[in-house]
Design a protein around this motif. Structure first.
Motif, PDB file in Angstrom:
ATOM      1  N   GLU A   1       0.822  -1.211   0.000  1.00  5.97           N
ATOM      2  CA  GLU A   1       0.000   0.000   0.000  1.00  5.97           C
ATOM      3  C   GLU A   1       0.854   1.259   0.000  1.00  5.97           C
ATOM      4  OE1 GLU A   1      -3.453   2.191   2.702  1.00  5.97           O
ATOM      5  OE2 GLU A   1      -2.541   0.312   3.363  1.00  5.97           O
ATOM      6  N   LEU A   2       0.559   2.177  -0.925  1.00  8.53           N
ATOM      7  CA  LEU A   2       1.196   3.482  -0.916  1.00  8.53           C
ATOM      8  C   LEU A   2       0.468   4.351   0.106  1.00  8.53           C
ATOM      9  CD1 LEU A   2       1.764   4.125  -4.732  1.00  8.53           C
ATOM     10  CD2 LEU A   2       3.313   3.109  -3.061  1.00  8.53           C
ATOM     11  N   ILE A   3       1.202   4.835   1.105  1.00  6.44           N
ATOM     12  CA  ILE A   3       0.571   5.573   2.195  1.00  6.44           C
ATOM     13  C   ILE A   3       0.760   7.077   2.082  1.00  6.44           C
ATOM     14  CG2 ILE A   3       0.700   3.625   3.785  1.00  6.44           C
ATOM     15  CD1 ILE A   3       3.172   4.893   5.019  1.00  6.44           C
ATOM     16  N   GLY A   4       1.477   7.523   1.051  1.00 10.46           N
ATOM     17  CA  GLY A   4       1.666   8.949   0.856  1.00 10.46           C
ATOM     18  C   GLY A   4       2.432   9.226  -0.422  1.00 10.46           C
ATOM     19  N   SER A   5       2.388  10.471  -0.893  1.00 11.24           N
ATOM     20  CA  SER A   5       3.124  10.856  -2.096  1.00 11.24           C
ATOM     21  C   SER A   5       3.349  12.357  -2.099  1.00 11.24           C
ATOM     22  CB  SER A   5       2.369  10.436  -3.360  1.00 11.24           C
ATOM     23  OG  SER A   5       1.148  11.138  -3.471  1.00 11.24           O
ATOM     24  N   CYS A   6       4.311  12.779  -2.903  1.00 14.60           N
ATOM     25  CA  CYS A   6       4.611  14.197  -3.086  1.00 14.60           C
ATOM     26  C   CYS A   6       4.922  14.394  -4.564  1.00 14.60           C
ATOM     27  CB  CYS A   6       5.805  14.608  -2.229  1.00 14.60           C
ATOM     28  SG  CYS A   6       6.183  16.380  -2.304  1.00 14.60           S
ATOM     29  N   GLY A   7       4.217  15.311  -5.216  1.00 14.48           N
ATOM     30  CA  GLY A   7       4.378  15.510  -6.650  1.00 14.48           C
ATOM     31  C   GLY A   7       3.254  14.845  -7.413  1.00 14.48           C
ATOM     32  N   GLU A   8       2.907  15.409  -8.572  1.00 21.26           N
ATOM     33  CA  GLU A   8       1.807  14.903  -9.390  1.00 21.26           C
ATOM     34  C   GLU A   8       2.343  13.972 -10.471  1.00 21.26           C
ATOM     35  OE1 GLU A   8      -1.376  15.443  -8.903  1.00 21.26           O
ATOM     36  OE2 GLU A   8      -1.062  16.757  -7.185  1.00 21.26           O
ATOM     37  N   TYR A   9       1.710  12.824 -10.630  1.00 17.95           N
ATOM     38  CA  TYR A   9       2.132  11.894 -11.678  1.00 17.95           C
ATOM     39  C   TYR A   9       0.970  11.419 -12.555  1.00 17.95           C
ATOM     40  CZ  TYR A   9       0.616   8.537  -8.086  1.00 17.95           C
ATOM     41  OH  TYR A   9      -0.098   7.848  -7.134  1.00 17.95           O
ATOM     42  N   ASP A  10      -0.230  11.977 -12.359  1.00 13.35           N
ATOM     43  CA  ASP A  10      -1.371  11.575 -13.182  1.00 13.35           C
ATOM     44  C   ASP A  10      -1.151  11.892 -14.659  1.00 13.35           C
ATOM     45  OD1 ASP A  10      -2.693  10.603 -11.033  1.00 13.35           O
ATOM     46  OD2 ASP A  10      -4.078  12.274 -10.797  1.00 13.35           O
ATOM     47  N   LEU A  11      -0.450  13.007 -14.932  1.00  9.92           N
ATOM     48  CA  LEU A  11      -0.195  13.418 -16.309  1.00  9.92           C
ATOM     49  C   LEU A  11       1.232  13.940 -16.429  1.00  9.92           C
ATOM     50  CD1 LEU A  11      -1.270  14.079 -19.205  1.00  9.92           C
ATOM     51  CD2 LEU A  11      -1.866  16.347 -18.316  1.00  9.92           C
ATOM     52  N   VAL A  12       1.964  13.376 -17.399  1.00 11.88           N
ATOM     53  CA  VAL A  12       3.293  13.873 -17.739  1.00 11.88           C
ATOM     54  C   VAL A  12       3.204  14.354 -19.177  1.00 11.88           C
ATOM     55  CG1 VAL A  12       5.763  13.388 -17.834  1.00 11.88           C
ATOM     56  CG2 VAL A  12       4.318  12.137 -16.217  1.00 11.88           C
ATOM     57  N   GLY A  13       3.156  15.669 -19.346  1.00 12.00           N
ATOM     58  CA  GLY A  13       2.971  16.237 -20.675  1.00 12.00           C
ATOM     59  C   GLY A  13       4.156  16.001 -21.591  1.00 12.00           C
ATOM     60  N   ALA A  14       3.942  16.216 -22.884  1.00 14.70           N
ATOM     61  CA  ALA A  14       5.019  16.082 -23.862  1.00 14.70           C
ATOM     62  C   ALA A  14       6.183  16.989 -23.484  1.00 14.70           C
ATOM     63  CB  ALA A  14       4.495  16.430 -25.252  1.00 14.70           C
ATOM     64  N   SER A  15       7.399  16.415 -23.510  1.00 14.78           N
ATOM     65  CA  SER A  15       8.639  17.138 -23.184  1.00 14.78           C
ATOM     66  C   SER A  15       8.674  17.633 -21.741  1.00 14.78           C
ATOM     67  CB  SER A  15       8.844  18.318 -24.139  1.00 14.78           C
ATOM     68  OG  SER A  15       8.889  17.875 -25.482  1.00 14.78           O
ATOM     69  N   GLU A  16       7.866  17.063 -20.879  1.00 20.65           N
ATOM     70  CA  GLU A  16       7.813  17.497 -19.482  1.00 20.65           C
ATOM     71  C   GLU A  16       8.627  16.570 -18.580  1.00 20.65           C
ATOM     72  OE1 GLU A  16       4.469  18.883 -16.165  1.00 20.65           O
ATOM     73  OE2 GLU A  16       3.887  17.532 -17.787  1.00 20.65           O
ATOM     74  N   GLN A  17       9.231  17.152 -17.546  1.00 20.97           N
ATOM     75  CA  GLN A  17       9.943  16.390 -16.527  1.00 20.97           C
ATOM     76  C   GLN A  17       9.271  16.595 -15.175  1.00 20.97           C
ATOM     77  OE1 GLN A  17      14.374  16.515 -16.673  1.00 20.97           O
ATOM     78  NE2 GLN A  17      14.101  18.034 -18.297  1.00 20.97           N
TER      79      GLN A  17
END
Length: 283
Positions: free
Chosen positions: A215-231
């Motif tokens: 189970e992932l109990i926490g996160s920091c940063g958005e990963y639902d969408l990684v746009g073109a040429s995005e880091q």
């Protein structure tokens, strides 16, 4: 004896144990099945896997979307049809005769998008939320992990998207994994799921039924969408765990409606590089 009542999509299953008495009287016992809490979103797909094949799925509301995952019999994918979906129920009956009930609520950012349901006697301790750790402490640790020195280099790529694990840290009962996501393609990457599981060293490509979800109990940063040429840089947290010698950790990122699925195995030599989060980096 199993009675099923259906009304507008809602099912209530009552198990009555009847004790035989003379014709003019009988005693009955009614047992309640505890509903497990479940969060869904309109922006993310939540995967729910079971120890046996799924036979029946009933949604309490049409606003809850559910379908079996392609190619497997024991995984159901869930999503809210709209933002702010009202609380509802979900009932799943599996081939082993188990009845699973859930109380589903809307959450724009679900606490976990990959879940595994197993009989209590088989549930790994790592899958349970550590009672001694508060959500505030978890948030503090994942934020601190963002600024820690890199101590690991594990990388994989598919279709222009690269995923790199460059940090593995621990503090108290929390393990943090730091990821670097880089989309070099001209096509946006929409994440269907990000999950961590353990499996046998020789069974990394086998079905979900042979994997032990963590189970992932926490996160920091958005990963639902990684746009073109995005880091992007993302940290995910899980409860402290140890692994037998014959098992490894695997981080998996799957693309929604696409084929760019990435798996990064972490073997013993990688896990041995785990470092403590320095307090000075966490003001």
């Amino acid at each position: 004896m199993l009675f099923t009542f259906s009304n507008g999509g809602y099912i209530c299953c009552l198990i009555l144990l009847l004790v035989c008495k003379p014709a003019y009287s009988q005693n009955s016992s009614l047992y309640a099945i505890e509903a497990l809490p479940l969060q869904v979103s309109a922006e993310s797909t939540v995967s729910l896997s079971f120890a046996a094949a799924i036979k029946t799925v009933d949604r309490g509301s049409a606003e809850l979307l559910a379908q079996k995952a392609n190619g497997v019999e024991n995984v159901v994918l869930l999503r809210a049809a709209r933002s702010g979906m009202l609380p509802t129920s979900l009932i799943v009956i599996t081939a082993d005769g188990e009845l699973h009930t859930f109380q589903v609520e809307y959450q724009q950012q679900p606490a976990c998008i990959g879940l595994q349901v197993m009989p209590k006697k088989h549930q790994p301790a790592a899958a349970r939320f550590p009672d001694t750790i508060s959500q505030a402490q978890i948030s503090e640790q994942v934020s601190a992990a963002m600024d820690q020195p890199s101590n690991l280099h594990r990388k994989a790529a598919a279709g222009g998207l690269s995923v790199k694990i460059d940090g593995l840290y621990i503090s108290g009962g929390v393990i943090c994994i730091r990821l670097k996501l880089y989309n070099r393609s001209v096509i946006d990457y929409q994440t269907e799921s990000l999950r961590v599981f353990s499996c046998d060293k020789r069974q990394i490509k086998r079905s979900a039924s042979q994997q032990q979800q963590l189970e992932l109990i926490g996160s920091c940063g958005e990963y639902d969408l990684v746009g073109a040429s995005e880091q992007k840089t993302v940290v995910v947290a899980l409860a402290k765990t140890t692994l037998p010698k014959n098992r490894i950790l695997v981080l998996e990122l799957r693309e929604r409606g696409g084929a760019r699925h990435i798996r990064l195995p972490l073997r013993a030599r990688h896990l041995s590089k785990i470092a403590r989060i320095e307090a000075s980096s966490n003001p």
